[in-house]
Design a protein around this motif. Sequence first.
Motif, PDB file in Angstrom:
ATOM      1  N   ILE A   1      46.456  30.340 -12.281  1.00 50.62           N
ATOM      2  CA  ILE A   1      47.090  31.559 -12.806  1.00 50.62           C
ATOM      3  C   ILE A   1      48.354  31.207 -13.586  1.00 50.62           C
ATOM      4  CG2 ILE A   1      48.215  33.717 -12.149  1.00 50.62           C
ATOM      5  CD1 ILE A   1      46.281  33.850  -9.761  1.00 50.62           C
ATOM      6  N   VAL A   2      49.149  30.275 -13.059  1.00 52.92           N
ATOM      7  CA  VAL A   2      50.363  29.846 -13.773  1.00 52.92           C
ATOM      8  C   VAL A   2      49.999  29.205 -15.109  1.00 52.92           C
ATOM      9  CG1 VAL A   2      52.290  28.226 -13.727  1.00 52.92           C
ATOM     10  CG2 VAL A   2      51.779  29.599 -11.706  1.00 52.92           C
ATOM     11  N   ASN A   3      49.008  28.311 -15.093  1.00 53.75           N
ATOM     12  CA  ASN A   3      48.593  27.650 -16.330  1.00 53.75           C
ATOM     13  C   ASN A   3      48.039  28.654 -17.331  1.00 53.75           C
ATOM     14  OD1 ASN A   3      49.323  25.213 -15.176  1.00 53.75           O
ATOM     15  ND2 ASN A   3      47.241  24.726 -14.494  1.00 53.75           N
ATOM     16  N   LEU A   4      47.295  29.630 -16.825  1.00 53.24           N
ATOM     17  CA  LEU A   4      46.760  30.681 -17.684  1.00 53.24           C
ATOM     18  C   LEU A   4      47.884  31.448 -18.365  1.00 53.24           C
ATOM     19  CD1 LEU A   4      44.402  32.625 -18.591  1.00 53.24           C
ATOM     20  CD2 LEU A   4      44.831  33.871 -16.450  1.00 53.24           C
ATOM     21  N   ALA A   5      48.889  31.812 -17.590  1.00 51.36           N
ATOM     22  CA  ALA A   5      50.008  32.574 -18.144  1.00 51.36           C
ATOM     23  C   ALA A   5      50.770  31.752 -19.186  1.00 51.36           C
ATOM     24  CB  ALA A   5      50.943  33.002 -17.013  1.00 51.36           C
TER      25      ALA A   5
ATOM     26  N   ASP B   1      51.431  43.719  -7.634  1.00 47.88           N
ATOM     27  CA  ASP B   1      50.408  44.286  -8.524  1.00 47.88           C
ATOM     28  C   ASP B   1      48.992  43.898  -8.108  1.00 47.88           C
ATOM     29  OD1 ASP B   1      52.091  45.487 -10.853  1.00 47.88           O
ATOM     30  OD2 ASP B   1      52.957  43.498 -10.518  1.00 47.88           O
ATOM     31  N   VAL B   2      48.818  42.656  -7.729  1.00 49.79           N
ATOM     32  CA  VAL B   2      47.485  42.167  -7.349  1.00 49.79           C
ATOM     33  C   VAL B   2      47.601  41.390  -6.038  1.00 49.79           C
ATOM     34  CG1 VAL B   2      45.486  40.774  -8.005  1.00 49.79           C
ATOM     35  CG2 VAL B   2      46.815  41.949  -9.774  1.00 49.79           C
ATOM     36  N   VAL B   3      46.768  41.726  -5.079  1.00 51.12           N
ATOM     37  CA  VAL B   3      46.662  40.965  -3.836  1.00 51.12           C
ATOM     38  C   VAL B   3      45.260  40.385  -3.770  1.00 51.12           C
ATOM     39  CG1 VAL B   3      46.599  41.075  -1.311  1.00 51.12           C
ATOM     40  CG2 VAL B   3      48.392  42.280  -2.570  1.00 51.12           C
ATOM     41  N   MET B   4      45.186  39.072  -3.535  1.00 53.05           N
ATOM     42  CA  MET B   4      43.899  38.390  -3.442  1.00 53.05           C
ATOM     43  C   MET B   4      43.777  37.781  -2.054  1.00 53.05           C
ATOM     44  SD  MET B   4      43.860  36.579  -7.198  1.00 53.05           S
ATOM     45  CE  MET B   4      42.076  36.337  -7.164  1.00 53.05           C
TER      46      MET B   4
ATOM     47  N   SER C   1      35.253  31.556  -7.570  1.00 49.77           N
ATOM     48  CA  SER C   1      34.691  32.902  -7.632  1.00 49.77           C
ATOM     49  C   SER C   1      35.784  33.966  -7.574  1.00 49.77           C
ATOM     50  CB  SER C   1      33.678  33.106  -6.493  1.00 49.77           C
ATOM     51  OG  SER C   1      34.254  32.820  -5.248  1.00 49.77           O
ATOM     52  N   MET C   2      36.859  33.710  -6.838  1.00 53.21           N
ATOM     53  CA  MET C   2      37.954  34.675  -6.813  1.00 53.21           C
ATOM     54  C   MET C   2      38.666  34.738  -8.153  1.00 53.21           C
ATOM     55  SD  MET C   2      39.646  34.465  -3.015  1.00 53.21           S
ATOM     56  CE  MET C   2      40.455  36.030  -3.312  1.00 53.21           C
ATOM     57  N   PHE C   3      38.768  33.602  -8.822  1.00 50.31           N
ATOM     58  CA  PHE C   3      39.364  33.580 -10.164  1.00 50.31           C
ATOM     59  C   PHE C   3      38.506  34.401 -11.124  1.00 50.31           C
ATOM     60  CE2 PHE C   3      40.916  31.008 -13.959  1.00 50.31           C
ATOM     61  CZ  PHE C   3      42.218  31.485 -13.879  1.00 50.31           C
ATOM     62  N   GLY C   4      37.173  34.311 -10.941  1.00 53.77           N
ATOM     63  CA  GLY C   4      36.276  35.121 -11.759  1.00 53.77           C
ATOM     64  C   GLY C   4      36.431  36.604 -11.477  1.00 53.77           C
ATOM     65  N   ALA C   5      36.613  36.962 -10.190  1.00 53.46           N
ATOM     66  CA  ALA C   5      36.818  38.363  -9.838  1.00 53.46           C
ATOM     67  C   ALA C   5      38.124  38.883 -10.423  1.00 53.46           C
ATOM     68  CB  ALA C   5      36.817  38.526  -8.321  1.00 53.46           C
ATOM     69  N   LEU C   6      39.155  38.031 -10.423  1.00 53.62           N
ATOM     70  CA  LEU C   6      40.430  38.420 -11.036  1.00 53.62           C
ATOM     71  C   LEU C   6      40.264  38.685 -12.525  1.00 53.62           C
ATOM     72  CD1 LEU C   6      43.531  38.773 -10.871  1.00 53.62           C
ATOM     73  CD2 LEU C   6      43.729  36.293 -11.231  1.00 53.62           C
ATOM     74  N   ALA C   7      39.515  37.811 -13.190  1.00 56.74           N
ATOM     75  CA  ALA C   7      39.282  38.011 -14.632  1.00 56.74           C
ATOM     76  C   ALA C   7      38.485  39.280 -14.871  1.00 56.74           C
ATOM     77  CB  ALA C   7      38.553  36.797 -15.205  1.00 56.74           C
ATOM     78  N   GLY C   8      37.448  39.507 -14.058  1.00 58.76           N
ATOM     79  CA  GLY C   8      36.617  40.684 -14.238  1.00 58.76           C
ATOM     80  C   GLY C   8      37.315  41.982 -13.908  1.00 58.76           C
ATOM     81  N   SER C   9      38.354  41.926 -13.089  1.00 60.17           N
ATOM     82  CA  SER C   9      39.068  43.153 -12.705  1.00 60.17           C
ATOM     83  C   SER C   9      39.891  43.749 -13.833  1.00 60.17           C
ATOM     84  CB  SER C   9      39.983  42.854 -11.516  1.00 60.17           C
ATOM     85  OG  SER C   9      41.095  42.044 -11.929  1.00 60.17           O
TER      86      SER C   9
ATOM     87  N   ALA D   1      42.943  43.068 -14.307  1.00 56.61           N
ATOM     88  CA  ALA D   1      44.310  43.248 -13.820  1.00 56.61           C
ATOM     89  C   ALA D   1      45.313  42.411 -14.605  1.00 56.61           C
ATOM     90  CB  ALA D   1      44.396  42.897 -12.335  1.00 56.61           C
ATOM     91  N   LEU D   2      44.848  41.339 -15.254  1.00 52.65           N
ATOM     92  CA  LEU D   2      45.711  40.510 -16.090  1.00 52.65           C
ATOM     93  C   LEU D   2      45.341  40.711 -17.558  1.00 52.65           C
ATOM     94  CD1 LEU D   2      45.869  37.134 -14.106  1.00 52.65           C
ATOM     95  CD2 LEU D   2      47.280  39.172 -13.882  1.00 52.65           C
ATOM     96  N   PRO D   3      46.317  40.677 -18.443  1.00 56.30           N
ATOM     97  CA  PRO D   3      46.069  41.001 -19.861  1.00 56.30           C
ATOM     98  C   PRO D   3      45.550  39.797 -20.660  1.00 56.30           C
ATOM     99  CG  PRO D   3      48.407  40.638 -19.536  1.00 56.30           C
ATOM    100  CD  PRO D   3      47.772  40.496 -18.184  1.00 56.30           C
ATOM    101  N   PHE D   4      44.576  39.073 -20.103  1.00 51.16           N
ATOM    102  CA  PHE D   4      44.052  37.903 -20.793  1.00 51.16           C
ATOM    103  C   PHE D   4      42.536  38.001 -20.875  1.00 51.16           C
ATOM    104  CE2 PHE D   4      47.706  36.272 -18.136  1.00 51.16           C
ATOM    105  CZ  PHE D   4      48.646  36.342 -19.156  1.00 51.16           C
TER     106      PHE D   4
END
Length: 519
Positions: free
Chosen positions: A40-44, A93-96, A175-183, A185-188
């Motif tokens: 997530i940090v690298n993505l940001a 904002d997001v809890v995983m 798979s959780m990273f994929g769920a985060l992307a699919g949600s 919730a992040l503007p990427f």
Amino acid sequence: MNEHVSVDTTSAIRQSSDKPLAIAILAMGGQGGGVMADWIVNLAEANGWMAQTTSVPGVAQRTGATIYYVEMLPEKDGRAPIFSLMPTPGDVDVVMAAELMEAGRSVLRGLVTPDKTTLIASTHRALAVSEKQTPGDGIGNPVVVVDATDFASKRTIAFDMETLAIKNGSVISASMFGALAGSGALPFPREAFEATIRAGGKGIEASLRAFGAAFDRTQTKPRDPVSDKPTKRLDALPHSAGHAKLDALLGQIRAGFPEEAHAMLYAGIKKLTDFQDPDYAREYLDRVATLHALDKKAGGEQKAYAFTLQAAKYVAVAMAYDDVIRVADLKVRESRFQRVRKEVGAKDDQIVYMTEYMHPRMDEVCGTLPKGLGLFIENRPKLFAFLDRRINKGRRVRTATLFWFTGLYIVSSLRGRRRGTLRHSREMEHMNAWLNNATDVLAENYDLATEILAARRLVKGYSDTHSRGLSKFDRVMSALPLLRNREDGADWLRRLKQAALLDEGGIALDGALKTVGTL
């Protein structure tokens, strides 16, 4: 506390007051929570944001997960952001959560709020010690957790991300990273998430497969239904087993029992054939057939043959008792070695050793001996104590070594002589007494007789576990004279059984028995 901050301090001229986007990740050891936080940090950072990650370890493996906390903020006019080190209740904002009960803990901690938080959770379970040590079903109710998360969160995404990851050859973090992307919730975009995984350099293809599967699942079916009842699957009775003796058993089931009992009886003969042999499974069917005949005489058809169904289940359980021979057999099976190798991810050219802790007692040794010899030793206290001092000690056994594997294999090969052992004789005596109690009250109190059969659930395991279970069973059965003439006798016996399963020491059962004594 671990901290990683990515800020260009050379260009920071004043602090930014913009509100960062906050993400809390709750994960246990081995679930890749740190990897996901780094992703997530690298993505940001790759998308021009500033980000910080911190982590607060849990107290122990299952008394609390590690909380990885990420805050991120778009870079703006060279201003250095002010980031928090820990999540603030009501401001995430997001809890995983990488496990269902950890999602519940996040609600209790106040990290999930209905006006703000998107909750992403895997619905699979990694049981806590407190859940495992309960004699009965101590597993936390998943329905309660899901109801709480639905009430507490703005949006909930919950499905079995662990199984999905395993099917794709990866781990749950992908798979959780994929769920985060699919949600959303992040503007990427999705491509940015995938580029982050590729930049990691390890297990890229498997991680991308798990990521993509979770992304698509989040888009199409973001919720899995949960149940407070365990899923039970019984195989249907096949037309043939490919073996003459086994086919004869299948024919006996079809000809002698109602269709409602076929699946359970089939499970029973499979269990007992594996435990001993087809002849032993035939003994099981003969016993249940006798009980079924009594069931029909008592009007069991009107009760959907509940007595026969319980007999089909618990007579098989009673006949497949855990003894030293069974334990040794299970430990030297090739399937077990293959399962362990798969669980630890061993490669074909790697050697895996398993170290078992065993603590045999002279009681188990006597139980494995021929009945006459076992009784001879038990009836001589001085001889028994002399031998027990040399036997009764803990041992660490490396099952994969030649010495210990050979020893366990020899013990497992005693299966052919099991019927002549002292333990088998005692198990059969106890089973006959139990079944006699049930059949004695069947004609006058059908429901109570059915509950007597179900009470066999209390007897399980071997060594100390078996002794405790047997003691509780006998104490529950001691109330039978007070209950057999009562219309609500079955209800009271069921309550006693449930009380016996609440704690190891039987404190709840003591209280329930005192209550029954006042009836």
